[in-house]
Design a protein around this motif. Sequence first.
Motif, PDB file in Angstrom:
ATOM      1  N   SER A 163       0.832  -1.197   0.000  1.00 11.98           N
ATOM      2  CA  SER A 163       0.000   0.000   0.000  1.00 11.98           C
ATOM      3  C   SER A 163       0.867   1.249   0.000  1.00 11.98           C
ATOM      4  O   SER A 163       2.076   1.198   0.268  1.00 11.98           O
ATOM      5  CB  SER A 163      -0.915   0.013   1.224  1.00 11.98           C
ATOM      6  OG  SER A 163      -0.138   0.141   2.411  1.00 11.98           O
ATOM      7  N   GLN A 164       0.213   2.377  -0.277  1.00 11.34           N
ATOM      8  CA  GLN A 164       0.924   3.647  -0.278  1.00 11.34           C
ATOM      9  C   GLN A 164       1.479   3.954   1.108  1.00 11.34           C
ATOM     10  O   GLN A 164       2.607   4.446   1.236  1.00 11.34           O
ATOM     11  CB  GLN A 164      -0.031   4.763  -0.721  1.00 11.34           C
ATOM     12  CG  GLN A 164       0.638   6.117  -0.859  1.00 11.34           C
ATOM     13  CD  GLN A 164      -0.344   7.206  -1.234  1.00 11.34           C
ATOM     14  OE1 GLN A 164      -0.876   7.892  -0.373  1.00 11.34           O
ATOM     15  NE2 GLN A 164      -0.620   7.346  -2.514  1.00 11.34           N
ATOM     16  N   GLU A 165       0.707   3.635   2.156  1.00 10.44           N
ATOM     17  CA  GLU A 165       1.157   3.894   3.526  1.00 10.44           C
ATOM     18  C   GLU A 165       2.412   3.089   3.848  1.00 10.44           C
ATOM     19  O   GLU A 165       3.333   3.595   4.499  1.00 10.44           O
ATOM     20  CB  GLU A 165       0.051   3.558   4.524  1.00 10.44           C
ATOM     21  CG  GLU A 165      -1.135   4.503   4.523  1.00 10.44           C
ATOM     22  CD  GLU A 165      -2.036   4.339   3.307  1.00 10.44           C
ATOM     23  OE1 GLU A 165      -1.940   3.262   2.653  1.00 10.44           O
ATOM     24  OE2 GLU A 165      -2.808   5.253   2.997  1.00 10.44           O
ATOM     25  N   GLU A 193       2.807  10.102  -3.394  1.00 16.36           N
ATOM     26  CA  GLU A 193       1.489  10.715  -3.193  1.00 16.36           C
ATOM     27  C   GLU A 193       0.973  11.417  -4.441  1.00 16.36           C
ATOM     28  O   GLU A 193      -0.163  11.889  -4.459  1.00 16.36           O
ATOM     29  CB  GLU A 193       1.568  11.719  -2.039  1.00 16.36           C
ATOM     30  CG  GLU A 193       1.885  11.058  -0.693  1.00 16.36           C
ATOM     31  CD  GLU A 193       2.146  12.069   0.408  1.00 16.36           C
ATOM     32  OE1 GLU A 193       2.457  13.240   0.065  1.00 16.36           O
ATOM     33  OE2 GLU A 193       2.034  11.704   1.588  1.00 16.36           O
ATOM     34  N   SER A 195      -0.045  10.503  -7.429  1.00 15.17           N
ATOM     35  CA  SER A 195      -1.222   9.985  -8.127  1.00 15.17           C
ATOM     36  C   SER A 195      -2.514  10.202  -7.350  1.00 15.17           C
ATOM     37  O   SER A 195      -3.601  10.016  -7.898  1.00 15.17           O
ATOM     38  CB  SER A 195      -1.039   8.496  -8.431  1.00 15.17           C
ATOM     39  OG  SER A 195      -0.897   7.763  -7.229  1.00 15.17           O
ATOM     40  N   GLU A 196      -2.413  10.586  -6.069  1.00 20.18           N
ATOM     41  CA  GLU A 196      -3.614  10.789  -5.256  1.00 20.18           C
ATOM     42  C   GLU A 196      -4.166  12.202  -5.366  1.00 20.18           C
ATOM     43  O   GLU A 196      -5.299  12.464  -4.964  1.00 20.18           O
ATOM     44  CB  GLU A 196      -3.295  10.489  -3.782  1.00 20.18           C
ATOM     45  CG  GLU A 196      -2.903   9.041  -3.516  1.00 20.18           C
ATOM     46  CD  GLU A 196      -3.993   8.066  -3.900  1.00 20.18           C
ATOM     47  OE1 GLU A 196      -5.155   8.297  -3.520  1.00 20.18           O
ATOM     48  OE2 GLU A 196      -3.685   7.081  -4.599  1.00 20.18           O
ATOM     49  N   LEU A 197      -3.383  13.119  -5.909  1.00 18.78           N
ATOM     50  CA  LEU A 197      -3.807  14.521  -5.984  1.00 18.78           C
ATOM     51  C   LEU A 197      -4.726  14.760  -7.174  1.00 18.78           C
ATOM     52  O   LEU A 197      -4.551  14.162  -8.244  1.00 18.78           O
ATOM     53  CB  LEU A 197      -2.586  15.434  -6.090  1.00 18.78           C
ATOM     54  CG  LEU A 197      -1.670  15.490  -4.861  1.00 18.78           C
ATOM     55  CD1 LEU A 197      -0.423  16.290  -5.186  1.00 18.78           C
ATOM     56  CD2 LEU A 197      -2.404  16.098  -3.683  1.00 18.78           C
ATOM     57  N   CYS A 198      -5.696  15.634  -6.979  1.00 22.47           N
ATOM     58  CA  CYS A 198      -6.618  16.030  -8.051  1.00 22.47           C
ATOM     59  C   CYS A 198      -6.301  17.457  -8.481  1.00 22.47           C
ATOM     60  O   CYS A 198      -5.608  18.203  -7.789  1.00 22.47           O
ATOM     61  CB  CYS A 198      -8.064  15.950  -7.571  1.00 22.47           C
ATOM     62  SG  CYS A 198      -8.597  14.295  -7.104  1.00 22.47           S
ATOM     63  N   ASP A 201      -6.767  20.260  -6.047  1.00 22.05           N
ATOM     64  CA  ASP A 201      -5.806  20.427  -4.958  1.00 22.05           C
ATOM     65  C   ASP A 201      -4.701  21.420  -5.296  1.00 22.05           C
ATOM     66  O   ASP A 201      -4.062  21.953  -4.381  1.00 22.05           O
ATOM     67  CB  ASP A 201      -5.176  19.075  -4.601  1.00 22.05           C
ATOM     68  CG  ASP A 201      -6.198  18.075  -4.100  1.00 22.05           C
ATOM     69  OD1 ASP A 201      -7.162  18.499  -3.434  1.00 22.05           O
ATOM     70  OD2 ASP A 201      -6.041  16.873  -4.382  1.00 22.05           O
ATOM     71  N   LYS A 278      -7.356  13.363 -11.780  1.00 24.09           N
ATOM     72  CA  LYS A 278      -6.052  13.135 -11.160  1.00 24.09           C
ATOM     73  C   LYS A 278      -4.977  13.883 -11.945  1.00 24.09           C
ATOM     74  O   LYS A 278      -5.000  13.920 -13.179  1.00 24.09           O
ATOM     75  CB  LYS A 278      -5.718  11.642 -11.132  1.00 24.09           C
ATOM     76  CG  LYS A 278      -6.709  10.794 -10.336  1.00 24.09           C
ATOM     77  CD  LYS A 278      -6.680  11.125  -8.861  1.00 24.09           C
ATOM     78  CE  LYS A 278      -7.577  10.180  -8.062  1.00 24.09           C
ATOM     79  NZ  LYS A 278      -7.608  10.524  -6.625  1.00 24.09           N
TER      80      LYS A 278
END
Length: 419
Positions: A163-165, A193, A195-198, A201, A278
């Motif tokens: 996972s990312q974490e 991180e 790929s998690e930003l839109c 943001d 994304k």
Amino acid sequence: MNIPLYIAVMAVLVLMSAYFSATETAFSSMSKTRMKVLAETNKKAALALRLSENYDKLISTILIGNNIVNIAVASLGTILFVHLLGGDIGATVSTAVITVVVLIFGEVCPKGIAKDFPEAFAIFSAPLIRIFIVIFTPVSFLLSALKKLISKLFKGDKQAAMSQEELLMIVEEVQQDGGIDEEESELLHNAIEFSELCAEDILTHRVDLEAVPIDADKKEIAHVFSESKFSRLLVYEDTVDKIVGVIHQKDFYRETAITREPVKDIMTPPVFALKNEKIDDLLRRLQQNKSHVAVILDEYGGTYGIVTMEDILEELVGDIWDEHDEVVEEFTEIDDGTFKVEGMMNFEDFCEQFELVAESQSVSLGGWVSEQLEKIPEVGDSFEFDKLHVTVVETDNNRVSLLEIKITEPSEEEELVTE
């Protein structure tokens, strides 16, 4: 009975037990990345890397060899001590002595050494363990078939991908161990991180956009270029909600003079995106369209803001400054426990700075303040939240531009004095 011969054979078996135990630890602990680097110049390292790629066969061979030598040393020990001490006492003493010897010299010590130098020991043990793999191939094959049969009978959940974490935790551990510095760690965090930003943001909101109408006078466009210092301007028709193109400064000026071509002929078509897209997908679209600006639309199709190629890259490598950028301090301490904070500061960064646990539908700190006040902020508005006293100092076009944050929670020293 040749006692010295028994002792010598048992010593060799304990040594082999140590070898198998250390080999198991070395191959399970070694860094494949480091081993790949060593394999470029070291044949034994290349061999160790090849063996590690078939880990099931490798571990089967190690376990077979380790069990054989441990059973053999226990059997010989029993024969020896029974011969020396008699039946019952000899068997008991043999069990105690062999257990301690194998545990210390065949397991704990070799595994500890291999744990400290996994790559070096894996390289050392690779040639010999390759021979054992060949010798034990028939037994390994039977064990592998048995393992597959048992796996089919007891089906479990497949191991999930990392996972990312977990990746972020690994980066933090490597940084703490000194493998990478703080800047490298931050870069890796940003990449993980990313790929998690839109688009929402990182966008520049519509109230901060520089745009010109399609029928604007060229002197007016030149003035906007000069004042804004931007290399690109948006072009709209009727309202800013209807963006029709983008003008590049190099197309507007030809040989130091303003082009005589109509604005429609020099502008390029805009790239449109939704605010929840994304940014890694948006980056690919910008590259495909050979564009540097994307117009972000809200749920009604109106202009919500823009995202530039620079905005996206800054999420990976940090702030990119040029000679026209104005340095704005988002966070400034003006007194002990009192701070001036820009309204456009990222809300998550604000929470991290003050160790707050809070949620907001807004990306910016100013948006969160509006939510707390439940109205359009005005200069002088204030409220309490957790340990903070928040006051609106400046506003611009009905939005918060500057805040004063005062920590109201007493310090540890004040608490001790009070007590």
